[in-house]
Design an enzyme around this catalytic site. Structure first.
Site, PDB file in Angstrom:
ATOM      1  N   GLU A  89     -43.129   3.259  -5.653  1.00 20.62           N
ATOM      2  CA  GLU A  89     -42.068   4.392  -5.391  1.00 20.62           C
ATOM      3  C   GLU A  89     -42.369   5.846  -4.708  1.00 20.62           C
ATOM      4  O   GLU A  89     -43.269   5.890  -4.581  1.00 20.62           O
ATOM      5  CB  GLU A  89     -41.862   5.095  -6.789  1.00 20.62           C
ATOM      6  CG  GLU A  89     -41.487   5.031  -7.911  1.00 20.62           C
ATOM      7  CD  GLU A  89     -41.695   5.024  -9.205  1.00 20.62           C
ATOM      8  OE1 GLU A  89     -40.334   5.519 -10.061  1.00 20.62           O
ATOM      9  OE2 GLU A  89     -42.455   5.401 -10.005  1.00 20.62           O
ATOM     10  N   CYS A 102     -43.086  11.525   0.215  1.00 20.91           N
ATOM     11  CA  CYS A 102     -44.490  11.121  -0.567  1.00 20.91           C
ATOM     12  C   CYS A 102     -44.362  10.520  -1.178  1.00 20.91           C
ATOM     13  O   CYS A 102     -43.740   9.794  -1.412  1.00 20.91           O
ATOM     14  CB  CYS A 102     -44.158  12.735  -2.291  1.00 20.91           C
ATOM     15  SG  CYS A 102     -44.802  12.036  -3.337  1.00 20.91           S
ATOM     16  N   CYS A 109     -52.473   3.399 -11.540  1.00 15.30           N
ATOM     17  CA  CYS A 109     -52.810   3.797 -10.559  1.00 15.30           C
ATOM     18  C   CYS A 109     -54.487   3.863 -11.663  1.00 15.30           C
ATOM     19  O   CYS A 109     -54.070   3.053 -13.099  1.00 15.30           O
ATOM     20  CB  CYS A 109     -53.526   5.578 -11.368  1.00 15.30           C
ATOM     21  SG  CYS A 109     -54.515   6.491 -10.686  1.00 15.30           S
ATOM     22  N   CYS A 113     -55.916   9.909 -16.492  1.00 17.69           N
ATOM     23  CA  CYS A 113     -55.526  11.899 -16.579  1.00 17.69           C
ATOM     24  C   CYS A 113     -54.337  11.355 -17.675  1.00 17.69           C
ATOM     25  O   CYS A 113     -53.083  10.931 -17.278  1.00 17.69           O
ATOM     26  CB  CYS A 113     -54.630  12.033 -15.507  1.00 17.69           C
ATOM     27  SG  CYS A 113     -56.008  11.973 -13.526  1.00 17.69           S
ATOM     28  N   CYS A 116     -50.570  12.292 -17.195  1.00 17.63           N
ATOM     29  CA  CYS A 116     -49.833  11.469 -15.823  1.00 17.63           C
ATOM     30  C   CYS A 116     -48.647  10.780 -15.955  1.00 17.63           C
ATOM     31  O   CYS A 116     -49.489   9.482 -16.850  1.00 17.63           O
ATOM     32  CB  CYS A 116     -50.711  11.248 -14.732  1.00 17.63           C
ATOM     33  SG  CYS A 116     -50.042  10.531 -13.141  1.00 17.63           S
ATOM     34  N   CYS A 334     -43.884  15.959  -9.476  1.00 14.89           N
ATOM     35  CA  CYS A 334     -44.849  15.498  -9.681  1.00 14.89           C
ATOM     36  C   CYS A 334     -45.275  14.900 -10.494  1.00 14.89           C
ATOM     37  O   CYS A 334     -44.794  15.192 -12.249  1.00 14.89           O
ATOM     38  CB  CYS A 334     -46.638  16.111  -9.460  1.00 14.89           C
ATOM     39  SG  CYS A 334     -45.903  17.721  -7.716  1.00 14.89           S
TER      40      CYS A 334
HETATM   41  N1  SAH Z   1     -53.812  10.223  -7.097  1.00 17.93           N
HETATM   42  C1  SAH Z   1     -54.065  11.513  -6.600  1.00 17.93           C
HETATM   43  C2  SAH Z   1     -52.175  11.943  -5.926  1.00 17.93           C
HETATM   44  C3  SAH Z   1     -51.318  11.375  -7.137  1.00 17.93           C
HETATM   45  S1  SAH Z   1     -50.842  12.623  -8.255  1.00 17.93           S
HETATM   46  C4  SAH Z   1     -54.053  12.952  -7.219  1.00 17.93           C
HETATM   47  O1  SAH Z   1     -54.221  12.666  -8.578  1.00 17.93           O
HETATM   48  O2  SAH Z   1     -54.553  14.041  -6.670  1.00 17.93           O
HETATM   49  C5  SAH Z   1     -49.693  14.083  -6.815  1.00 17.93           C
HETATM   50  C6  SAH Z   1     -50.305  15.142  -8.494  1.00 17.93           C
HETATM   51  O3  SAH Z   1     -49.173  15.464  -9.170  1.00 17.93           O
HETATM   52  C7  SAH Z   1     -51.754  15.831  -8.416  1.00 17.93           C
HETATM   53  O4  SAH Z   1     -52.163  16.656  -8.327  1.00 17.93           O
HETATM   54  C8  SAH Z   1     -51.497  15.449 -10.218  1.00 17.93           C
HETATM   55  O5  SAH Z   1     -52.266  16.197 -10.911  1.00 17.93           O
HETATM   56  C9  SAH Z   1     -50.138  15.710 -10.622  1.00 17.93           C
HETATM   57  N2  SAH Z   1     -49.254  15.759 -11.735  1.00 17.93           N
HETATM   58  C10 SAH Z   1     -49.616  14.320 -12.109  1.00 17.93           C
HETATM   59  N3  SAH Z   1     -48.969  14.297 -13.527  1.00 17.93           N
HETATM   60  C11 SAH Z   1     -48.316  15.011 -13.116  1.00 17.93           C
HETATM   61  C12 SAH Z   1     -47.209  15.718 -14.750  1.00 17.93           C
HETATM   62  N4  SAH Z   1     -46.850  15.516 -15.425  1.00 17.93           N
HETATM   63  N5  SAH Z   1     -47.018  17.286 -13.553  1.00 17.93           N
HETATM   64  C13 SAH Z   1     -47.080  17.602 -12.696  1.00 17.93           C
HETATM   65  N6  SAH Z   1     -47.605  17.549 -12.022  1.00 17.93           N
HETATM   66  C14 SAH Z   1     -48.359  15.851 -12.415  1.00 17.93           C
HETATM   67 FE1  SF4 Z   2     -54.025   8.496 -11.204  1.00 19.59          FE
HETATM   68 FE2  SF4 Z   2     -52.188  10.351 -12.275  1.00 19.59          FE
HETATM   69 FE3  SF4 Z   2     -54.709  10.902 -12.171  1.00 19.59          FE
HETATM   70 FE4  SF4 Z   2     -53.692  10.713  -9.689  1.00 19.59          FE
HETATM   71  S1  SF4 Z   2     -53.103  12.725 -11.383  1.00 19.59           S
HETATM   72  S2  SF4 Z   2     -55.697  10.186 -10.520  1.00 19.59           S
HETATM   73  S3  SF4 Z   2     -52.355   9.238 -10.236  1.00 19.59           S
HETATM   74  S4  SF4 Z   2     -53.630   9.292 -12.910  1.00 19.59           S
END
Ligand code: SAH
Ligand code: SF4
Length: 344
Positions: A89, A102, A109, A113, A116, A334
């Site tokens: 995506e 982006c 991944c 987290c 996410c 995000c």
């Molecule tokens: N893996 C990398 C890059 C992709 S995530 C990282 O974690 O930085 C891009 C951003 O979106 C990160 O800052 C992540 O923490 C944030 N993010 C993930 N899930 C989210 C959510 N549900 N709402 C808002 N931001 C989120």
């Molecule tokens: Fe992976 Fe989402 Fe955590 Fe970024 S925020 S490291 S994409 S699980």
């Protein structure tokens, strides 16, 4: 597609694809891929018809499965699918003076987290350098050939904030960045790598020849809370992460940013603001507050006190902004990537 996508070929080795053509052919193709990208080989007007035809299915390393539009046409989200079935995506966001793409560095991944969407669906595979750069090529071609309202035709910024953890795919991301600064002629200062905090990768990145921007997804300022929502924190705790980011800042002279997704009762307390301020000062970082975007399985809810939290941080002398929620209506914000593709 018999020969594989043109983007998957090493840009220095394009000539080997057409040994019977004059030498300038590879330069022409290279221009069409990187300097003035086009959406279809049909648009490569200075190539003979036979060549355009030969590559017509081989320009992109993926199929365009879906294009969605939001924010009055100034946010586009594409779902691409590779021949082996990996979903990628990519989101393009237009603004009056800039256009930011982006991009994804992995399909899925592995880092899980809790808040996410990408993390919730697990890891599929790493993306190749050409699959990463093709996302940029596509966005550039789209801006040039279709365009967005009230947005420049030129792509100005690239952020690794799509699916995947770029520093968990270091070697390929490194090659992609090399092509961004070389082939695409983008300045390193217009590129941002966002990481969840892979400490060795941050240190390595600091020593690369190009000085890209670093964004760190922090989300909690004490180890106990952070380990709960960002599991990789157990391997790379806050003290090590803070030092690594400071090292990156000192070495590159670029101001890092801290990403802080606001979660009700988790990281929006006065105490978290105080601890975050300490870390931000140590990292010499700017803080970006991001409203939590909904995902299918997230327990956390967005914080109702984002403005208050911002004021608290400002009171501690921290440089802070609240991120807009671009793309929310099309699940392109995000952390929402993978929501739609997961249901197709
Ligand atoms: N893996 C990398 C890059 C992709 S995530 C990282 O974690 O930085 C891009 C951003 O979106 C990160 O800052 C992540 O923490 C944030 N993010 C993930 N899930 C989210 C959510 N549900 N709402 C808002 N931001 C989120
Ligand atoms: Fe992976 Fe989402 Fe955590 Fe970024 S925020 S490291 S994409 S699980």
């Amino acid at each position: 597609m018999t020969e594989g996508s043109l983007y998957l070929h090493d840009p220095d080795d394009l000539a080997s694809l057409f040994p019977d053509e004059p030498a300038y052919r590879s330069d022409q193709v290279r221009e069409w891929l990187y300097r003035t990208p086009v959406l279809s080989t049909e648009d490569m007007t200075n190539l003979p018809g036979t060549l355009r035809h030969r590559f017509e299915d081989g320009l992109w390393p993926f199929e365009v499965i879906r294009e969605q539009s939001g924010d009055g046409g100034r946010t586009k989200k594409w779902l691409f699918r590779t021949p082996d079935g990996a979903d990628i995506e990519t989101v393009l966001m237009g603004y009056p003076r800039r256009a930011t793409v982006c991009i994804s560095s992995q399909a899925g991944c592995a880092l899980g987290c809790t808040f996410c969407a990408t993390g919730q669906f697990g890891f599929e595979r790493h993306l190749e350098p050409g699959e990463i750069t093709a996302q940029i090529g596509y966005a550039k071609a789209y801006l040039r050939m279709v365009g967005m309202p009230n947005t420049p035709e030129r792509l100005t910024n690239v952020v690794f904030m799509g699916m995947g953890e770029p520093l968990a795919n270091y070697r390929r991301v490194r090659e992609a960045i090399r092509r961004m600064t070389g082939e695409f002629a983008m300045s390193a200062r217009s590129l941002t790598v966002s990481t969840v905090g892979m400490v060795p990768g941050i240190r390595r990145l600091a020593e690369e020849p190009w000085r890209v921007n670093l964004a760190v997804s922090l989300h909690a300022a004490d180890d106990e809370t952070r380990s709960r929502i960002v599991p990789i924190n157990r391997r790379y705790p806050l003290a090590d992460l803070t030092e690594a980011v400071r090292y990156h800042a000192d070495t590159t002279r670029r101001r890092p940013s801290i990403e802080w997704t606001m979660m009700d009762g988790v990281n929006d307390t006065d105490e978290q603001a105080r601890l975050l301020a300490e870390i931000a000062h140590r990292m010499v970082a700017h803080v970006n507050l991001i409203p939590l975007n909904p995902t299918p399985f997230t327990e956390e809810r967005t914080s109702p006190r984002i403005e208050e939290f911002r004021h608290l941080l400002e009171g501690h002398g921290v440089n802070v902004t609240v991120r807009d929620t671009r793309g929310r209506d099309i699940d392109a914000a995000c952390g929402q990537l993978r929501v739609v593709s997961a249901t197709t």
